[in-house]
Motif scaffolding. Structure first.
Motif, PDB file in Angstrom:
ATOM      1  N   THR A 812      -5.517   2.681  -2.206  1.00  0.00           N
ATOM      2  CA  THR A 812      -4.117   2.043  -2.301  1.00  0.00           C
ATOM      3  C   THR A 812      -4.151   0.435  -2.805  1.00  0.00           C
ATOM      4  O   THR A 812      -3.450   0.117  -3.419  1.00  0.00           O
ATOM      5  CB  THR A 812      -3.413   2.214  -1.068  1.00  0.00           C
ATOM      6  OG1 THR A 812      -3.513   3.814  -0.738  1.00  0.00           O
ATOM      7  CG2 THR A 812      -1.909   1.910  -0.963  1.00  0.00           C
ATOM      8  N   LEU A 813      -5.039  -0.219  -2.115  1.00  0.00           N
ATOM      9  CA  LEU A 813      -5.096  -1.510  -2.308  1.00  0.00           C
ATOM     10  C   LEU A 813      -5.668  -1.854  -3.771  1.00  0.00           C
ATOM     11  O   LEU A 813      -5.206  -2.611  -4.300  1.00  0.00           O
ATOM     12  CB  LEU A 813      -6.290  -2.071  -1.322  1.00  0.00           C
ATOM     13  CG  LEU A 813      -6.121  -3.715  -1.259  1.00  0.00           C
ATOM     14  CD1 LEU A 813      -4.804  -4.032  -0.746  1.00  0.00           C
ATOM     15  CD2 LEU A 813      -7.320  -4.040  -0.259  1.00  0.00           C
ATOM     16  N   TYR A 814      -6.531  -1.055  -4.218  1.00  0.00           N
ATOM     17  CA  TYR A 814      -6.845  -1.194  -5.564  1.00  0.00           C
ATOM     18  C   TYR A 814      -5.756  -0.867  -6.493  1.00  0.00           C
ATOM     19  O   TYR A 814      -5.436  -1.605  -7.432  1.00  0.00           O
ATOM     20  CB  TYR A 814      -8.062  -0.224  -5.961  1.00  0.00           C
ATOM     21  CG  TYR A 814      -8.387   0.084  -7.382  1.00  0.00           C
ATOM     22  CD1 TYR A 814      -9.099  -0.926  -8.142  1.00  0.00           C
ATOM     23  CD2 TYR A 814      -7.682   1.222  -8.135  1.00  0.00           C
ATOM     24  CE1 TYR A 814      -9.352  -0.931  -9.476  1.00  0.00           C
ATOM     25  CE2 TYR A 814      -8.115   1.361  -9.486  1.00  0.00           C
ATOM     26  CZ  TYR A 814      -8.738   0.162 -10.195  1.00  0.00           C
ATOM     27  OH  TYR A 814      -8.904   0.494 -11.557  1.00  0.00           O
ATOM     28  N   THR A 815      -5.191   0.027  -6.150  1.00  0.00           N
ATOM     29  CA  THR A 815      -3.842   0.329  -7.225  1.00  0.00           C
ATOM     30  C   THR A 815      -2.943  -0.688  -7.343  1.00  0.00           C
ATOM     31  O   THR A 815      -2.609  -1.146  -8.341  1.00  0.00           O
ATOM     32  CB  THR A 815      -3.106   1.468  -6.896  1.00  0.00           C
ATOM     33  OG1 THR A 815      -3.896   2.673  -6.600  1.00  0.00           O
ATOM     34  CG2 THR A 815      -1.969   1.806  -7.579  1.00  0.00           C
ATOM     35  N   MET A 816      -2.634  -1.360  -6.122  1.00  0.00           N
ATOM     36  CA  MET A 816      -1.629  -2.485  -6.096  1.00  0.00           C
ATOM     37  C   MET A 816      -2.214  -3.820  -6.845  1.00  0.00           C
ATOM     38  O   MET A 816      -1.832  -4.424  -7.421  1.00  0.00           O
ATOM     39  CB  MET A 816      -1.433  -3.110  -4.615  1.00  0.00           C
ATOM     40  CG  MET A 816      -0.360  -1.955  -3.994  1.00  0.00           C
ATOM     41  SD  MET A 816       0.128  -2.264  -2.276  1.00  0.00           S
ATOM     42  CE  MET A 816      -1.344  -2.441  -1.355  1.00  0.00           C
ATOM     43  N   LEU A 817      -3.631  -3.999  -6.532  1.00  0.00           N
ATOM     44  CA  LEU A 817      -4.373  -5.189  -7.241  1.00  0.00           C
ATOM     45  C   LEU A 817      -4.321  -5.062  -8.439  1.00  0.00           C
ATOM     46  O   LEU A 817      -4.363  -5.982  -9.223  1.00  0.00           O
ATOM     47  CB  LEU A 817      -5.646  -5.485  -6.272  1.00  0.00           C
ATOM     48  CG  LEU A 817      -5.692  -6.197  -5.084  1.00  0.00           C
ATOM     49  CD1 LEU A 817      -7.007  -6.072  -4.437  1.00  0.00           C
ATOM     50  CD2 LEU A 817      -4.933  -7.489  -5.112  1.00  0.00           C
ATOM     51  N   SER A 818      -4.817  -4.003  -9.048  1.00  0.00           N
ATOM     52  CA  SER A 818      -4.924  -3.750 -10.432  1.00  0.00           C
ATOM     53  C   SER A 818      -3.821  -4.018 -11.225  1.00  0.00           C
ATOM     54  O   SER A 818      -3.856  -4.432 -12.266  1.00  0.00           O
ATOM     55  CB  SER A 818      -5.669  -2.431 -10.720  1.00  0.00           C
ATOM     56  OG  SER A 818      -4.641  -1.139 -10.098  1.00  0.00           O
ATOM     57  N   ALA A 819      -2.508  -3.521 -10.448  1.00  0.00           N
ATOM     58  CA  ALA A 819      -1.442  -3.640 -11.059  1.00  0.00           C
ATOM     59  C   ALA A 819      -1.038  -5.165 -11.439  1.00  0.00           C
ATOM     60  O   ALA A 819      -0.464  -5.438 -12.296  1.00  0.00           O
ATOM     61  CB  ALA A 819      -0.460  -2.877 -10.531  1.00  0.00           C
ATOM     62  N   LEU A 820      -1.275  -5.855 -10.372  1.00  0.00           N
ATOM     63  CA  LEU A 820      -0.931  -7.617 -10.080  1.00  0.00           C
ATOM     64  C   LEU A 820      -1.791  -7.959 -11.070  1.00  0.00           C
ATOM     65  O   LEU A 820      -1.564  -8.887 -11.823  1.00  0.00           O
ATOM     66  CB  LEU A 820      -1.079  -7.854  -8.609  1.00  0.00           C
ATOM     67  CG  LEU A 820      -0.225  -7.551  -7.658  1.00  0.00           C
ATOM     68  CD1 LEU A 820      -0.605  -7.706  -6.147  1.00  0.00           C
ATOM     69  CD2 LEU A 820       1.037  -8.065  -7.798  1.00  0.00           C
TER      70      LEU A 820
END
Length: 1022
Positions: A812-820
């Motif tokens: 979940t954290l990776y998904t958000m950081l990669s989008a940012l």
């Protein structure tokens, strides 16, 4: 052959011989052959040559008709599916040309009547797709064949075949779905009208001559069938004209139709006894087509109708028929046995619809979006004035009203018989909703009456009031006439509301009449229930206790039959639903009324009726609020038998779930006693393998949500339902939102259990991020925020560390950081080569808020989690934190909600307190947002943060649910509500000064813009 074996394409190649074999199997009576044959046809349908081979078989008249019929059906379906150029595996151009070249002859030469319609439909579909761009000669070929049918026909059935083809083609092109096709049809309409009009007139003259001279009956029947078919085509053809009154051929046809209407009406009225029944039936069908032409013109082309010759005279002629028919339909009560709708009733119904269309074109004309020339607007104005002055005069409106009320509102003999013989079905028909009025002469009369009363209130209300005062008294015992007058009173309630003393009428007449048990008064009891349901929503100050007493009596099975009780049950909803309803006033009657409603629901035979009555009961439950507690047991005890009896009537089961949900809302905390009964219903409706899930899922979720809203202490059964949420995070968005609301309830209700399942929960959420609309993404991210907040309240930082591990393991954290990261890279591009951000601004705010929750709670935990994620992004922590802070500071001004903006400020301040070099370089940006935020949030008089709550009861509302209380308490502990932003900044700055030293800190401040420093210093933070 004994059976068909499905083989791969190489072993069973597509050719006419093999196709014939498979079609024979698919058309057999052996189910296995049908199955394998159908499967082989599906395998072939995407291959080149399949559809032309189907046509080859369908036009081979030597083959069995069953096989030919199946081939033509397959061809028709294939054209629908694969003819469009944009279709996947569309039919190739050469195959289309072959099919096109043979379709018209196939339609004309077909000897079997069972295939004729299918061939006509095939031609019509091809013309719709191809004409005029790819098959410009299509309509020319059809018109030429139409001409040929009158001079040198190919077969005796040539004319009938080409008329049917033209009928279906006109339907397709004139349907309005394709404006281009409609416009193309309008171009050739005059030529078709000329040829077809001549055929129609010749055929009518032929069969009229037979009727006059007693000629060849078979030939006459053939002519009358052909004239009817031609007339059906003409009816659809006239509708494609944008301005029909501007075309001479249309004016000529309009005159012919009017003349033939008069002639054939006279034939039916005066000579019907001498007519062959088949001939009479066909003549009657002609009359219906004439009436449809007039009605369609008035509805679709009101200006054209008004401008065509003798239109107002035509409308008055229809009204004369309506008056004549009205003399015979309602005066005798028990002697009619006629079952089929008489032709005169059909024509008069069209006449009433025509008058409604005239009223609409004058008072509520349809809005035309396209530009109109000044002369068109003037033409429209003159046309409407003509209808208003020549037809819809005040005197005409009074005449219509009087006739409708005294003739067409009258309950008819057949109605009274059906009332006794099939009460449930008759009551449902009379209650009919939607467009049922277009097919019922009494319902249509009611609509026309209401139109007139609204638009002619000054001239119609006084005589209407006079009739009411003369008839509405206990001395008048003509119950049939009084029923029609009360019907007029009820329909006109919005108009008569301030002109009729309905309160006096209620107490002096209506209330005593419901107690009269003489013969015929059952008609009035039913009508009074309807009238009260129409007046209570619009009239204030009525004696509602008396009204409740009336309904209590009307629901009594000892004094009233099923029709009266069902009608009362339906209309009670309108009585208790208005804003003026007071539960205290209704409560003395509630037990009796609810008991009788439950009995009535059990007695009702039709599911639709049961649902309507259950809906009334739901409204009572909602409107009585907590006072329903005294009657909840009796309601809940009645529902299981209804549920069991419903079987597969899932719409009714939805209504049962809806009333239970309403009860849960009204009962609040007292609803927990019913959990053992409700939870099994929910479980059977939400289990992934349950057969009822597809029908009941949404209603079960709504009930589930309502239960959680009102639950303070969870039971083990309610807790066990939570596992069924996970499969729902992938379904349709409407259901997903309810599932997320239920998840929110569980997070605050059983936080320990939910946090222990956090890895599974976050793994279910992760695929949703980046795939939903921003609104739905918000629901998901706020739940992740809530998990963080609840974890802190549950077991502090140790619980948050466990949750952070779940954020990492679920990606979940990776998904958000990669989008940012992708958003940051896009924001670095400028000018012509700039790249739009792949991340919606609202979603970016959502992602940053989750990061802000972590950073505000523990900067060390935030740093640790970001460090762990950096390798998956293809970089190290210093790179990640650099672009992340740049993006965060750049985006903070786009955060519109004050709570969320303060959260980001607190998070960045928390990171600043670490005194790490990667955050100290942003001191100028930090000072700017500190200055802005403190200025916005700090009260000048008290010096305190206006977002901070000092009392847990701040924001409490009266009558809040258990969930609202839980959310209020969780919200009270939110960092946004507990931390003063000014104090947080002061503490952070002082901490950094101590860690780096004053001299070093002053050096950092020296690099900040003077105005920014001055603005921050003026706040007196440090």
């Amino acid at each position: 052959m004994n059976g068909a074996i499905e083989l791969p394409g190489e072993a069973n190649p597509l050719n006419v011989h093999n196709l014939y074999r498979v079609l024979s199997s698919a058309a057999s009576t052996d189910q296995q052959q049908v199955k394998t044959g159908t499967q082989q046809l599906q395998n072939w349908e995407k291959q080149h040559g399949y559809h032309s081979s189907l046509q080859s078989i369908s036009i081979d008249f030597s083959l069995p008709v069953e096989v030919r019929y199946l081939s033509v059906i397959q061809l028709k379906n294939g054209i629908d599916k694969y003819w469009r150029k944009s279709a996947v595996n569309s039919i190739k151009k050469d195959e289309k040309l072959l099919i096109r070249s043979r379709c018209l002859d196939a339609g004309l030469d077909e000897p079997d009547s069972r295939l004729v319609l299918q061939n006509a439909l095939i031609i019509a579909k091809i013309v719709r797709f191809e004409y005029p761009l790819d098959w410009p000669e299509a309509m020319t070929l059809i018109i030429e064949s139409l001409r040929e049918s009158t001079h040198t026909p190919k077969t005796p059935s040539h004319l009938r075949r080409i008329l049917l083809i033209l009928l279906e083609t006109t339907k397709e092109l004139g349907s309005g779905r394709l404006l281009r096709s409609r416009a193309s049809l309008e171009k050739v309409a005059p030529e078709i009208l000329q040829v077809l009009g001549g055929i129609y007139v010749n055929k009518v003259n032929a069969w009229r001559t037979f009727l006059s001279n007693a000629g060849d009956e078979a030939a006459a029947l053939d002519s009358i069938e052909q004239s009817l078919l031609a007339l059906r085509v003409l009816r659809r053809l006239v509708m494609v004209y944008d301005h029909p009154h501007r075309h001479s051929e249309m004016t000529e046809l309009w005159n012919i139709v009017g003349t033939h209407l008069d002639d054939m009406l006279s034939l039916i009225i005066h000579d019907s006894t001498s007519l062959n029944p088949t001939v009479q039936r066909l003549v009657e069908k002609h009359l219906v087509q004439f009436a449809k032409i007039h009605l369609n013109m008035a509805q679709a082309h009101p200006v054209g109708f008004a401008c065509l010759p003798n239109s107002t005279s035509l409308a008055r002629a229809y009204w004369s028929l309506i008056q004549q028919f009205g003399e015979s339909i309602g005066l005798q009560i028990f002697d009619s046995e006629e079952e089929e709708t008489p032709i005169m009733e059909k024509i008069c119904l069209k006449g009433l619809l025509l008058l409604r269309a005239c009223v609409k074109m004058v008072f509520n004309p349809a809005q035309i979006l396209k530009y109109q020339q000044p002369e068109e607007r003037e033409e429209k104005k003159r046309a409407m004035e003509s209808v208003r002055n020549d037809l819809l005069t005040d005197a005409f409106a009074r005449e219509v009203m009087e006739t409708l009320v005294t003739r067409y509102f009258i309950i008819r003999p057949k109605d009274l018989r059906d009332w006794q013989e099939e009460p449930d079905e008759w009551e449902r028909r009379e209650e009919g909703e939607g467009d049922v009025w277009e097919y019922s002469i009494r319902s249509c009369s009611e609509k026309l009456y209401l139109d007139l009363v609204i638009h002619y209130k000054e001239s119609l209300v006084p005589p209407l009031l006079g009739v009411i005062h003369n008839a509405a008294n206990l001395q008048n015992t003509d119950t049939v006439l009084k029923d029609s007058i009360y019907c007029a009173v009820g329909l006109a309630a919005p108009v008569l509301e301030d002109k009729l003393d309905f309160g006096t009428l209620l107490t002096s007449t209506l209330a005593p009449e419901v107690q009269i048990s003489k013969r015929g008064y059952h008609i009035l009891r039913r009508r009074i229930a309807i009238v009260l349901g129409q007046w209570l929503p619009v009239k204030d100050g009525l004696d509602r206790a008396l009204v409740y007493q009336i309904f209590q009596h009307l629901l009594d099975p000892n004094d009233n039959d099923k029709v009266i009780r069902i009608t009362a049950g339906r209309n009670l909803k309108n009585v208790v639903d208005p804003f003026e309803f007071a539960a205290e006033e209704f409560k003395p009657f509630a037990r009796t009324i609810i008991t009788r409603m439950i009995v009535l629901i059990q007695e009702a035979e039709l599911t639709e009726t049961k649902m309507a009555l259950l809906n009334t009961l739901s409204v009572i439950v909602i409107r009585m609020e907590t006072m329903i507690l005294d009657f909840a047991d009796m309601i809940m005890e009645s529902l299981p038998p209804l549920w069991d009896a419903a079987g597969e009537e899932y719409l009714f089961k939805q209504s049962i779930l809806a009333i239970i949900a309403a009860l849960m809302t009204s009962l609040k905390a007292s609803s927990t006693k019913y959990h053992p009964m409700m939870i099994p219903l929910i479980r059977t409706s939400v289990e992934p393998e349950s057969p009822t899930r597809v029908y009941l899922l949404e209603d079960a979720l709504d009930l589930w949500s309502k239960i959680l809203d009102q639950t303070s202490t969870p039971s083990s059964e309610l807790t066990s339902l939570a596992v069924y949420l996970f499969p729902m995070y992938t379904v349709a968005s409407d259901t997903l939102r309810v599932a997320l609301e239920i998840t929110e309830s569980y997070i605050t209700l059983i936080p320990h259990e939910i946090l222990s399942s956090a890895p599974e929960l976050l793994s279910a959420f992760q695929p949703l991020l980046g795939t939903l609309k921003p609104r739905d993404t918000y629901h998901v991210t706020t739940l992740i925020e809530l998990l963080i907040r609840v974890s802190l309240l549950t077991n502090g930082l140790s619980s948050l560390e466990t949750l952070t591990s779940a954020l990492l393991s679920s990606n979940t954290l990776y998904t958000m950081l990669s989008a940012l990261q992708a958003a940051h890279e896009a924001h670095q591009t400028t000018g012509p080569n700039s790249i739009p951000s792949p991340l919606d601004s609202l979603v970016e705010t959502d992602y940053l808020c989750i990061l802000a929750r972590l950073a505000a709670a523990s900067p060390q935990l935030f740093i640790s989690a970001t460090t762990a994620t950096s390798p998956s992004l293809g970089e190290h922590f210093p790179t990640t934190i650099k672009w992340l802070l740049e993006e965060w500071f750049a985006h903070i001004d786009n955060i519109g909600h004050p709570d969320r903006k303060k959260l980001s400020v607190l998070a960045l301040t928390s990171l600043f307190s670490t005194a790490e070099p990667w955050v100290l370089v942003h001191l100028q940006q930090l000072m700017s947002i500190w200055t802005e935020t403190i200025t916005e949030l700090i009260d000048e008089e008290t010096g305190s943060d206006t977002m901070v709550y000092w009392n847990v009861d701040d924001g409490k509302v009266e009558g809040e649910s258990a969930k609202e209380e839980r959310m209020r308490r969780v919200g009270f502990e939110d960092v946004v509500r507990r931390v003063d932003v000014k104090a947080a900044v002061r503490e952070a700055v002082q901490g950094v000064v101590e860690r780096v030293g004053r001299e070093a800190f002053e050096g950092l401040v020296g690099d900040v813009d003077r105005d920014v420093v001055a603005g921050f210093g003026a706040l007196g933070v440090v």
